[in-house]
Design an enzyme around this catalytic site. Structure first.
Site, PDB file in Angstrom:
ATOM      1  N   HIS A 172       0.868  -1.179   0.000  1.00 22.70           N
ATOM      2  CA  HIS A 172       0.000   0.000   0.000  1.00 22.70           C
ATOM      3  C   HIS A 172       0.910   1.236   0.000  1.00 22.70           C
ATOM      4  O   HIS A 172       2.011   1.181   0.534  1.00 22.70           O
ATOM      5  CB  HIS A 172      -0.833  -0.059   1.291  1.00 22.70           C
ATOM      6  CG  HIS A 172      -1.892   0.989   1.428  1.00 22.70           C
ATOM      7  ND1 HIS A 172      -1.619   2.280   1.825  1.00 22.70           N
ATOM      8  CD2 HIS A 172      -3.232   0.938   1.248  1.00 22.70           C
ATOM      9  CE1 HIS A 172      -2.741   2.973   1.882  1.00 22.70           C
ATOM     10  NE2 HIS A 172      -3.746   2.187   1.529  1.00 22.70           N
ATOM     11  N   ASP A 249       3.174  -4.426   8.139  1.00 28.17           N
ATOM     12  CA  ASP A 249       1.957  -3.627   8.005  1.00 28.17           C
ATOM     13  C   ASP A 249       0.786  -4.611   8.073  1.00 28.17           C
ATOM     14  O   ASP A 249       0.488  -5.316   7.110  1.00 28.17           O
ATOM     15  CB  ASP A 249       1.991  -2.889   6.661  1.00 28.17           C
ATOM     16  CG  ASP A 249       0.666  -2.209   6.339  1.00 28.17           C
ATOM     17  OD1 ASP A 249      -0.255  -2.275   7.173  1.00 28.17           O
ATOM     18  OD2 ASP A 249       0.565  -1.630   5.246  1.00 28.17           O
ATOM     19  N   GLN A 252      -4.423  -5.084   6.888  1.00 25.19           N
ATOM     20  CA  GLN A 252      -5.415  -5.992   6.291  1.00 25.19           C
ATOM     21  C   GLN A 252      -5.363  -7.388   6.915  1.00 25.19           C
ATOM     22  O   GLN A 252      -6.104  -8.273   6.492  1.00 25.19           O
ATOM     23  CB  GLN A 252      -5.182  -6.115   4.780  1.00 25.19           C
ATOM     24  CG  GLN A 252      -5.359  -4.825   4.015  1.00 25.19           C
ATOM     25  CD  GLN A 252      -6.802  -4.336   4.000  1.00 25.19           C
ATOM     26  OE1 GLN A 252      -7.740  -5.100   4.263  1.00 25.19           O
ATOM     27  NE2 GLN A 252      -6.999  -3.075   3.708  1.00 25.19           N
ATOM     28  N   LYS A 275     -10.354  -0.674  10.355  1.00 26.80           N
ATOM     29  CA  LYS A 275     -10.470  -1.867   9.503  1.00 26.80           C
ATOM     30  C   LYS A 275     -10.830  -3.102  10.322  1.00 26.80           C
ATOM     31  O   LYS A 275     -11.051  -4.170   9.781  1.00 26.80           O
ATOM     32  CB  LYS A 275      -9.155  -2.099   8.751  1.00 26.80           C
ATOM     33  CG  LYS A 275      -8.868  -0.966   7.747  1.00 26.80           C
ATOM     34  CD  LYS A 275      -7.768  -1.322   6.810  1.00 26.80           C
ATOM     35  CE  LYS A 275      -7.198  -0.124   6.098  1.00 26.80           C
ATOM     36  NZ  LYS A 275      -8.016   0.353   4.974  1.00 26.80           N
ATOM     37  N   CYS A 413      -4.804   2.586  -3.593  1.00 27.41           N
ATOM     38  CA  CYS A 413      -3.550   3.093  -2.976  1.00 27.41           C
ATOM     39  C   CYS A 413      -2.428   2.088  -3.152  1.00 27.41           C
ATOM     40  O   CYS A 413      -1.606   1.878  -2.239  1.00 27.41           O
ATOM     41  CB  CYS A 413      -3.741   3.422  -1.495  1.00 27.41           C
ATOM     42  SG  CYS A 413      -4.857   4.782  -1.225  1.00 27.41           S
TER      43      CYS A 413
HETATM   44  C1  LIG Z   1      -2.304  -2.754   3.619  1.00 30.39           C
HETATM   45  C2  LIG Z   1      -2.635  -1.364   4.111  1.00 30.39           C
HETATM   46  N1  LIG Z   1      -1.693  -0.668   4.732  1.00 30.39           N
HETATM   47  C3  LIG Z   1      -1.937   0.564   5.215  1.00 30.39           C
HETATM   48  C4  LIG Z   1      -3.159   1.154   5.047  1.00 30.39           C
HETATM   49  C5  LIG Z   1      -3.373   2.527   5.576  1.00 30.39           C
HETATM   50  O1  LIG Z   1      -4.315   2.508   6.598  1.00 30.39           O
HETATM   51  P1  LIG Z   1      -4.829   3.861   7.228  1.00 30.39           P
HETATM   52  O2  LIG Z   1      -5.291   4.721   6.096  1.00 30.39           O
HETATM   53  O3  LIG Z   1      -5.924   3.449   8.141  1.00 30.39           O
HETATM   54  O4  LIG Z   1      -3.679   4.463   7.968  1.00 30.39           O
HETATM   55  C6  LIG Z   1      -4.164   0.478   4.385  1.00 30.39           C
HETATM   56  C7  LIG Z   1      -5.479   1.106   4.122  1.00 30.39           C
HETATM   57  O5  LIG Z   1      -6.177   0.747   3.203  1.00 30.39           O
HETATM   58  C8  LIG Z   1      -3.899  -0.827   3.899  1.00 30.39           C
HETATM   59  O6  LIG Z   1      -4.830  -1.532   3.274  1.00 30.39           O
END
Ligand SMILES: Cc1ncc(COP(=O)(O)O)c(C=O)c1O
Length: 455
Positions: A172, A249, A252, A275, A413
């Site tokens: 992401h 990270d 998900q 999430k 993203c």
């Molecule tokens: C794999 C992953 N990492 C990071 C993020 C970023 O999350 P946030 O916008 O809640 O900080 C997302 C959001 O879609 C994501 O899917």
């Protein structure tokens, strides 16, 4: 529907499908006159093969009872953000109705009560991730802020000119850009683990990238764009064996899989509350205490200090050193309620049920001619990214929305993932434990309708 014409299949100069304005699609599908949002009970009968009582679970989510444009809401945008159970909404309301006050600094009863609720939540998160200590749980705004914190604090201290940061082709933007910014500032190099056509990372290539120059590895546990579950335990071991720390990270992953940071031996693990059925604006950074102790603060301000004079400031103990300013108190308590809720249902039950939904949806969508699933890894979370031949994904999303079906369309993203597959965007259906097979049937019917419109 047979309102199709050649005008419905415009192509851009490269022959790719183009997006249509919503009013054009409304005309084509005779939608647009239906009321937008009305209360409506979803009439789900079959639930799917699982021990979960999904009908009962759905009762916990008030928003799922409403209709969209006169149709039952089919919410399949869970990878973007999940809906909130009443228990979470109630916990937030309870905080603001009965015990809200600023925390840590007050001697009055409300401040004590609120501080206790906030700090109890830290312990809930410690147990949820199986961290060794609640000191290792830092509350942040979300996964994005957690990654930026590590990049700016650990990264700026340890990454120098000529060093390397390893990420993967599946990331992401939140797990790309902070490292890119760090590398630009320091004259370091960003290295990327490639993937195959199924959307799986290549372990041999990863091994080759790990060297004495590598100062940190940052990889997603589960890909938001494709659903791939990365073998992070092995990947962490491979890096740790060479003395390289790893950030995972988990944005998900935590809503779908049981995560044990000590079993994984992750050095840092981040995720977002919204999430995992909690509020937005709150998330967690887990870090091994010996790493966090050694890191400089990320932001300066109240609460993160031990003492301040104009000559010198000394910093607070962990985790407060990383929590400058008044935090998201209500959101934190709401996140604690969300974790309690998920634990009650059980992550093993959730994983089994969602796997059933994924298998069912994959079978159904694979049978529709012209539909191509992007991301076919062997190990996948309940995410299906797809394209329909000759139709722009935004049009897919808009037409599905007319039937109350919420999917995400775009690059998610994860533009480098789209580039890897040579497409600008996908439509993405992502499932939660409150989704049903009937909703997947509705998705498949919606996709067939899209195809008819563009036939
Ligand atoms: C794999 C992953 N990492 C990071 C993020 C970023 O999350 P946030 O916008 O809640 O900080 C997302 C959001 O879609 C994501 O899917």
């Amino acid at each position: 529907m047979s309102t199709s014409s050649e005008a419905l299949k415009p192509k851009d100069s490269q022959g790719a499908a183009q997006v249509h304005p919503p009013e054009v699609l409304d005309q084509l599908t005779a939608a647009g006159s239906a009321p937008e949002v009305v209360p409506l009970l979803h009439a789900s009968k079959t639930i799917g093969a699982s021990s979960l009582d999904v009908r009962k679970i759905r009762e916990d989510f008030p928003i799922l009872k409403q209709g969209i444009r006169g149709k039952p809401l089919v919410y399949l945008d869970n990878a973007a953000s999940t809906q909130k159970p009443k228990m979470v909404i109630d916990a937030i309301c309870h905080t603001y109705l009965t015990e809200y006050s600023n925390i840590h600094r007050g001697v009055h009863l409300l401040s004590e009560l609120c501080t206790k609720a906030y700090e109890d939540t830290r312990v809930v998160l410690q147990h949820f991730l199986n961290a060794g200590s609640s000191k290792e749980i830092v509350f942040v705004r979300g996964a994005t802020e957690g990654i930026n914190l590590v990049a700016q604090s650990y990264g700026r201290k340890h990454v120098g000119a000529g060093d390397e940061v390893v990420i993967s082709a599946l990331e992401h933007h939140s797990n790309i850009v902070p490292w890119q910014m760090l590398c630009e500032e320091k004259g370091a190099r960003l290295r990327v683990i490639p993937m195959n056509d199924a959307g799986e990372l290549l372990p041999d290539e990863y091994e080759k990238l790990l060297s004495a120059k590598t100062k940190i590895v940052a990889i997603g546990h589960v890909s938001n764009a494709l659903g791939t579950i990365n073998p992070v335990k092995q990947m962490i071991r491979m890096a740790n064996d060479k003395g390289i720390p790893v950030l995972i990270d988990g944005a998900q992953a935590v809503p779908h899989l049981k995560v044990d940071v000590r079993d994984l031996d992750a050095d840092f693990y981040v995720f977002s509350g919204h999430k995992i059925y909690g509020p937005s604006g709150i998330g967690v950074l887990y870090g091994k205490s010996q790493l966090l102790e050694d890191m400089p603060p990320y932001q300066g301000g109240g609460d993160m200090i031990s003492s301040v004079t104009f000559e010198k400031t000394t910093y607070n103990a962990l985790p407060y050193k990383f929590e400058a300013g008044t935090p998201n108190i209500g959101g934190t308590i709401g996140l604690g309620a969300a974790i309690d809720y998920v634990k009650q249902i059980g992550l093993d039950n959730i994983a089994a049920y969602e796997h059933d939904l994924l298998t069912y949806a994959t079978e159904l969508l694979t049978q529709i001619p012209g539909v191509r699933i992007i991301g076919t890894a062997k190990d996948k979370a309940a995410v299906i990214s797809f394209v329909i031949e000759g139709v722009h994904p935004h049009d897919v999303g808009t037409i599905l929305d007319q039937d109350g079906i919420a999917v995400r369309t775009g690059h998610h993203c994860a533009q480098p993932v789209m580039d890897r597959f040579g497409i600008p965007a996908t439509a993405r259906a992502s499932f939660a434990f409150y989704n049903t097979r009937e909703e997947i049937d509705a998705l498949a019917a919606g996709i067939k309708k899209v195809k008819e419109v563009f036939a």
